[in-house]
Design a protein around this motif. Structure first.
Motif, PDB file in Angstrom:
ATOM      1  N   VAL A 141       0.836  -1.178   0.000  1.00 54.72           N
ATOM      2  CA  VAL A 141       0.000   0.000   0.000  1.00 54.72           C
ATOM      3  C   VAL A 141       0.880   1.240   0.000  1.00 54.72           C
ATOM      4  N   SER A 142       0.307   2.337  -0.439  1.00 49.31           N
ATOM      5  CA  SER A 142       1.004   3.614  -0.447  1.00 49.31           C
ATOM      6  C   SER A 142      -0.041   4.716  -0.403  1.00 49.31           C
ATOM      7  N   SER A 143       0.356   5.890   0.005  1.00 53.55           N
ATOM      8  CA  SER A 143      -0.562   7.022   0.025  1.00 53.55           C
ATOM      9  C   SER A 143       0.226   8.304  -0.101  1.00 53.55           C
ATOM     10  N   ALA A 144      -0.427   9.325  -0.607  1.00 52.67           N
ATOM     11  CA  ALA A 144       0.206  10.641  -0.761  1.00 52.67           C
ATOM     12  C   ALA A 144      -0.878  11.701  -0.831  1.00 52.67           C
ATOM     13  N   VAL A 145      -0.537  12.893  -0.359  1.00 49.03           N
ATOM     14  CA  VAL A 145      -1.489  13.998  -0.463  1.00 49.03           C
ATOM     15  C   VAL A 145      -1.657  14.366  -1.929  1.00 49.03           C
ATOM     16  N   ALA A 146      -2.772  14.960  -2.244  1.00 49.35           N
ATOM     17  CA  ALA A 146      -3.122  15.228  -3.636  1.00 49.35           C
ATOM     18  C   ALA A 146      -2.058  16.048  -4.365  1.00 49.35           C
ATOM     19  N   GLY A 147      -1.336  16.909  -3.648  1.00 45.65           N
ATOM     20  CA  GLY A 147      -0.352  17.760  -4.293  1.00 45.65           C
ATOM     21  C   GLY A 147       0.996  17.117  -4.510  1.00 45.65           C
ATOM     22  N   ASN A 148       1.192  15.897  -4.019  1.00 48.44           N
ATOM     23  CA  ASN A 148       2.490  15.225  -4.145  1.00 48.44           C
ATOM     24  C   ASN A 148       2.517  14.458  -5.460  1.00 48.44           C
ATOM     25  N   ALA A 149       2.695  15.178  -6.559  1.00 45.04           N
ATOM     26  CA  ALA A 149       2.631  14.569  -7.887  1.00 45.04           C
ATOM     27  C   ALA A 149       3.700  13.513  -8.095  1.00 45.04           C
ATOM     28  N   ALA A 150       4.877  13.697  -7.510  1.00 43.53           N
ATOM     29  CA  ALA A 150       5.967  12.740  -7.708  1.00 43.53           C
ATOM     30  C   ALA A 150       5.609  11.377  -7.128  1.00 43.53           C
ATOM     31  N   SER A 151       5.137  11.350  -5.879  1.00 43.30           N
ATOM     32  CA  SER A 151       4.776  10.090  -5.249  1.00 43.30           C
ATOM     33  C   SER A 151       3.595   9.436  -5.952  1.00 43.30           C
ATOM     34  N   LEU A 152       2.592  10.221  -6.303  1.00 43.53           N
ATOM     35  CA  LEU A 152       1.437   9.683  -7.012  1.00 43.53           C
ATOM     36  C   LEU A 152       1.865   9.078  -8.346  1.00 43.53           C
ATOM     37  N   GLY A 153       2.787   9.757  -9.028  1.00 35.92           N
ATOM     38  CA  GLY A 153       3.254   9.281 -10.318  1.00 35.92           C
ATOM     39  C   GLY A 153       4.012   7.975 -10.217  1.00 35.92           C
ATOM     40  N   VAL A 154       4.846   7.818  -9.172  1.00 29.86           N
ATOM     41  CA  VAL A 154       5.579   6.575  -8.981  1.00 29.86           C
ATOM     42  C   VAL A 154       4.609   5.419  -8.770  1.00 29.86           C
ATOM     43  N   SER A 155       3.608   5.625  -7.915  1.00 26.36           N
ATOM     44  CA  SER A 155       2.643   4.555  -7.641  1.00 26.36           C
ATOM     45  C   SER A 155       1.915   4.134  -8.911  1.00 26.36           C
TER      46      SER A 155
END
Length: 235
Positions: A157-171
């Protein structure tokens, strides 16, 4: 990107393996290499800790310290806490990440009630100068290769705030599926939306990401993860 000394990064074999075999664990994926953080790394890593690193907002801030001082203090304490509370049932593995001869960040793999749930969570940070080169994907892939292909995880599992585009993109690039939206209190008392993700072992293996991951020094570490040494997977 800061050119920092790789304190002990390539020392092999490291000392103290009989008492703490995790020190000998090595991961690599494409152009990045990872190994457990050591005490000697803390000052160097804290010095490059980026200002946008998201600390757990539940952690107490010392009122007499600046934001930067609190970030660095919490980084040190997070390392010590992970070592001091490690158990086969619940563990947090902090790994130093190297690229082109320099320390560039940290990748964390966490397993809460891992022998039963077989689910891992991840967190990471990179210095600004190392971003935009696919390193975030490579370092996450490395720990997922450890989790899925060697430790027998069934999900990540993973999670990120909406503004963290880098983390969201990796997932999304690795193949995680969106798994609902939560809410998080951020420093200052504001509330932010948190996008949750989940990746299954089946999806991971179908994508073939694990072929890019190499793991060394794992067999003696398996009891530290709640597994018998005979359960080691490929690699």
């Amino acid at each position: 990107m800061n050119d920092l000394p790789l304190t002990g990064l390539n020392d092999w074999p490291p000392t103290g393996l009989n008492d703490w075999p995790l020190a000998g664990l090595r991961l690599s994926c494409r152009e990045v290499s990872l190994r457990p953080i050591r005490e000697a790394d803390l000052a160097d890593l804290a010095a490059i800790l980026p200002a946008d690193f998201e600390q757990d907002p539940r952690l107490e801030l010392f009122p007499g310290l600046s934001d930067e001082q609190n970030r660095r203090r919490l980084f040190f304490q997070g390392y010590w806490r992970a070592l001091g509370t490690w158990s086969p049932s619940s563990w947090v593995l902090h790994l130093a990440v190297a690229y082109e001869g320099a320390l560039v960040g940290v990748q964390t793999l966490e397993g809460e009630s891992f022998p039963v749930l077989r689910t891992v969570d991840t967190a990471s940070w990179l210095v600004p100068g190392a971003r935009g080169r696919g390193l975030g994907v490579a370092m996450r892939t490395a720990v997922l290769g450890l989790a899925f292909d060697r430790l027998g995880a069934v999900a990540a599992v993973s999670s990120a705030v909406a503004g963290n585009a880098a983390s969201l993109g990796v997932s999304r690039r690795i193949g995680y599926a969106e798994n609902g939206v939560g809410r998080l209190v951020v420093p200052g008392g504001a509330v932010a939306e948190l996008q949750n993700f989940r990746l299954t072992a089946q999806t991971w293996r179908a994508a073939g990401h694990g072929r890019a991951v190499a793991v060394e020094g794992l067999p003696p570490c398996l009891p530290w993860f709640g597994l018998p040494e005979s359960s080691v997977g490929r690699g």
